[in-house]
Design a protein around this motif. Structure first.
Motif, PDB file in Angstrom:
ATOM      1  N   HIS A   1       6.035 -84.238  -4.749  1.00 51.94           N
ATOM      2  CA  HIS A   1       7.068 -83.681  -5.624  1.00 51.94           C
ATOM      3  C   HIS A   1       7.850 -82.577  -4.933  1.00 51.94           C
ATOM      4  N   PHE A   2       7.151 -81.708  -4.209  1.00 54.10           N
ATOM      5  CA  PHE A   2       7.839 -80.600  -3.543  1.00 54.10           C
ATOM      6  C   PHE A   2       8.842 -81.115  -2.518  1.00 54.10           C
ATOM      7  N   ILE A   3       8.438 -82.110  -1.755  1.00 56.54           N
ATOM      8  CA  ILE A   3       9.350 -82.677  -0.758  1.00 56.54           C
ATOM      9  C   ILE A   3      10.567 -83.292  -1.437  1.00 56.54           C
ATOM     10  N   ASN A   4      10.340 -84.094  -2.471  1.00 59.90           N
ATOM     11  CA  ASN A   4      11.448 -84.755  -3.139  1.00 59.90           C
ATOM     12  C   ASN A   4      12.345 -83.790  -3.902  1.00 59.90           C
ATOM     13  N   ASP A   5      11.760 -82.741  -4.472  1.00 64.14           N
ATOM     14  CA  ASP A   5      12.543 -81.802  -5.275  1.00 64.14           C
ATOM     15  C   ASP A   5      13.263 -80.754  -4.444  1.00 64.14           C
ATOM     16  N   TYR A   6      12.675 -80.358  -3.309  1.00 64.00           N
ATOM     17  CA  TYR A   6      13.220 -79.206  -2.583  1.00 64.00           C
ATOM     18  C   TYR A   6      13.615 -79.476  -1.128  1.00 64.00           C
ATOM     19  N   LEU A   7      12.930 -80.387  -0.449  1.00 62.16           N
ATOM     20  CA  LEU A   7      13.114 -80.489   0.999  1.00 62.16           C
ATOM     21  C   LEU A   7      13.905 -81.701   1.469  1.00 62.16           C
ATOM     22  N   ALA A   8      13.730 -82.835   0.826  1.00 63.12           N
ATOM     23  CA  ALA A   8      14.273 -84.090   1.366  1.00 63.12           C
ATOM     24  C   ALA A   8      15.776 -84.022   1.592  1.00 63.12           C
ATOM     25  N   SER A   9      16.521 -83.555   0.621  1.00 62.62           N
ATOM     26  CA  SER A   9      17.981 -83.561   0.726  1.00 62.62           C
ATOM     27  C   SER A   9      18.503 -82.624   1.816  1.00 62.62           C
ATOM     28  N   PRO A  10      18.160 -81.327   1.815  1.00 61.53           N
ATOM     29  CA  PRO A  10      18.696 -80.454   2.863  1.00 61.53           C
ATOM     30  C   PRO A  10      18.217 -80.809   4.268  1.00 61.53           C
ATOM     31  N   VAL A  11      16.959 -81.260   4.390  1.00 61.65           N
ATOM     32  CA  VAL A  11      16.450 -81.594   5.723  1.00 61.65           C
ATOM     33  C   VAL A  11      17.064 -82.893   6.223  1.00 61.65           C
ATOM     34  N   ALA A  12      17.379 -83.837   5.328  1.00 59.53           N
ATOM     35  CA  ALA A  12      18.055 -85.065   5.744  1.00 59.53           C
ATOM     36  C   ALA A  12      19.423 -84.744   6.333  1.00 59.53           C
ATOM     37  N   GLU A  13      20.106 -83.779   5.745  1.00 60.87           N
ATOM     38  CA  GLU A  13      21.428 -83.388   6.251  1.00 60.87           C
ATOM     39  C   GLU A  13      21.321 -82.524   7.500  1.00 60.87           C
ATOM     40  N   HIS A  14      20.264 -81.723   7.578  1.00 60.50           N
ATOM     41  CA  HIS A  14      20.103 -80.810   8.718  1.00 60.50           C
ATOM     42  C   HIS A  14      18.637 -80.814   9.163  1.00 60.50           C
ATOM     43  N   PRO A  15      18.211 -81.823   9.910  1.00 60.97           N
ATOM     44  CA  PRO A  15      16.799 -81.937  10.307  1.00 60.97           C
ATOM     45  C   PRO A  15      16.267 -80.730  11.061  1.00 60.97           C
ATOM     46  N   ALA A  16      17.137 -80.023  11.769  1.00 59.20           N
ATOM     47  CA  ALA A  16      16.686 -78.866  12.553  1.00 59.20           C
ATOM     48  C   ALA A  16      16.222 -77.718  11.673  1.00 59.20           C
ATOM     49  N   LEU A  17      16.470 -77.799  10.354  1.00 64.94           N
ATOM     50  CA  LEU A  17      16.018 -76.744   9.457  1.00 64.94           C
ATOM     51  C   LEU A  17      14.511 -76.527   9.539  1.00 64.94           C
ATOM     52  N   VAL A  18      13.768 -77.585   9.795  1.00 65.19           N
ATOM     53  CA  VAL A  18      12.308 -77.448   9.796  1.00 65.19           C
ATOM     54  C   VAL A  18      11.809 -76.632  10.992  1.00 65.19           C
ATOM     55  N   HIS A  19      12.706 -76.277  11.883  1.00 63.00           N
ATOM     56  CA  HIS A  19      12.343 -75.413  12.999  1.00 63.00           C
ATOM     57  C   HIS A  19      13.122 -74.091  12.955  1.00 63.00           C
TER      58      HIS A  19
END
Length: 380
Positions: free
Chosen positions: A121-139
């Protein structure tokens, strides 16, 4: 519970296979799935399995790459969602390119779909969309700091298809011999680190000279001492010979913590015989903040003091989010024992399970001064 280990694949493999009793301990505490992620020339490799025995777990570990590529491995203990491959870590944040593992219990829960975990749920609600657009966010350090502030006492590990890895709340885990472990409660660190001792701030403050119950070699239990579930009933028996409790962090200093010189005689009367200094206000703070790790440390080191004070000064009731049918059989036993203030039988359960049920499934009020748990339900 759950446990994440990160480091070079060959070292993780050899450590798990060659450290006596280590994989057995980890699997027994986290039997609900194993998953790995590492980079290949074709992108991020993710493999998951639901082992049915320690033999299955050993076979899976033996197939890990024998080179020095960075790898993350997750051992699951189900808290939310079904026990299946879908809920086995790692999860796709960006399919085929960014994966994520989680250790802890997220306050955001899984109310929208009980079959899925809080992590899903956390990934789908908060992370999937912004990280898909900007994968480098996770670093991105600022992005990771923002996540850390939001999730509190939880750990995340991200990895992309190039093998670059990032940790959220890395300091909540421990490092040894170039390996990182996301916690110290879902396995027995003394299997790998013979000199390991508990290092919780509150336990150190409360006990002063008491040591860890897990740092002596004992043939009776098959290696470095891991006390049986019912052995924490007596503080003296559990703690052993008094000695100074060392903090895991070499920078730790008891001068960092403020001591209160004046204590309420009535509050401390019940603990004076044991020589501990656990105050009702301290215990109330742990309950209000659902601080599982530090509460478990108190239960491990000064069990009688902690349980007696809990039942004497606090009353419990189920949170409005708690449903007994959602608890495991083991958790349900602890849950009903706590509601009944069964101080005789509560000692037969593992301290971490007791701490988790106290913090996650029950609200606590002072019998003399009503207070409410301000933490949102962690299980909904």
């Amino acid at each position: 519970m759950c446990l994440i280990i990160t480091g070079a694949s060959a070292k993780i493999r050899s450590t798990l296979l060659n450290t006596h009793g280590m994989l057995h301990d980890i699997y027994n505490s986290n039997p609900d799935g194993i998953g790995i992620m590492y980079a290949t020339t074709k992108g991020l490799k993710v493999t998951k399995v639901l082992p049915k025995s320690i033999a299955d777990a050993t076979q899976f570990i033996s197939k890990l790459p024998t080179d020095d590529r960075e790898l993350a491995i997750h051992f699951r203990w189900t808290t939310h969602g079904h026990t299946d491959l879908t809920n086995c870590h790692p999860y796709d944040v960006v399919k085929g390119y960014v994966g994520m593992m989680h250790n802890g219990v997220l306050h955001t829960g899984n109310a929208a779909d009980k079959a899925k975990s809080d992590t899903w749920h956390f990934i789908n609600d908060y992370l999937a969309s912004p990280v898909a657009e900007h994968p480098a966010l996770v670093h991105n350090e600022k992005f990771l700091d923002m996540i850390a502030e939001f999730i509190g006492d939880n750990r995340f590990v991200f990895m992309d298809g190039e093998g670059k890895m990032s940790h959220v709340n890395k300091d909540q885990g421990i490092e040894h011999d170039d390996l990182w472990f996301s916690n110290t409660y879902a396995w027995s660190p003394s299997r790998l680190i013979p000199a390991y001792q508990s290092s919780y701030k509150y336990a150190s403050r409360y006990t002063g000279m008491y040591g860890s119950a897990y740092d002596d070699y004992d043939e009776e239990f098959g290696g470095y001492k891991t006390l049986p579930a019912n052995s924490w009933k007596s503080d003296a028996e559990t703690v052993g010979t008094p000695r100074k409790l060392s903090a895991h962090d070499p920078a730790w200093s008891e001068d960092d913590y403020e001591y209160v010189d004046e204590y309420d005689a009535d509050v401390l009367a019940e603990t004076a015989e044991e020589g501990s200094y656990l105050r009702v206000d301290d215990l109330e703070s742990l309950l209000l903040n659902a601080n599982v790790d530090e509460l478990e440390a108190c239960l491990s080191v000064i069990p009688a003091t902690t349980i007696n004070m809990l039942f004497k000064h606090f009353k419990s009731e189920a949170t409005r989010w708690t449903k007994a049918k959602d608890l495991s059989a083991h958790e349900a036993e602890v849950y009903y024992a706590l509601l009944a203030e069964d101080s005789e039988n509560i000692y037969k359960y593992e301290t971490m399970t007791v701490a988790e049920v106290i913090c996650y499934y029950l609200d606590w009020e002072r019998k003399d001064v009503p207070v409410r748990n301000t933490l949102p339900a962690l299980l909904s």
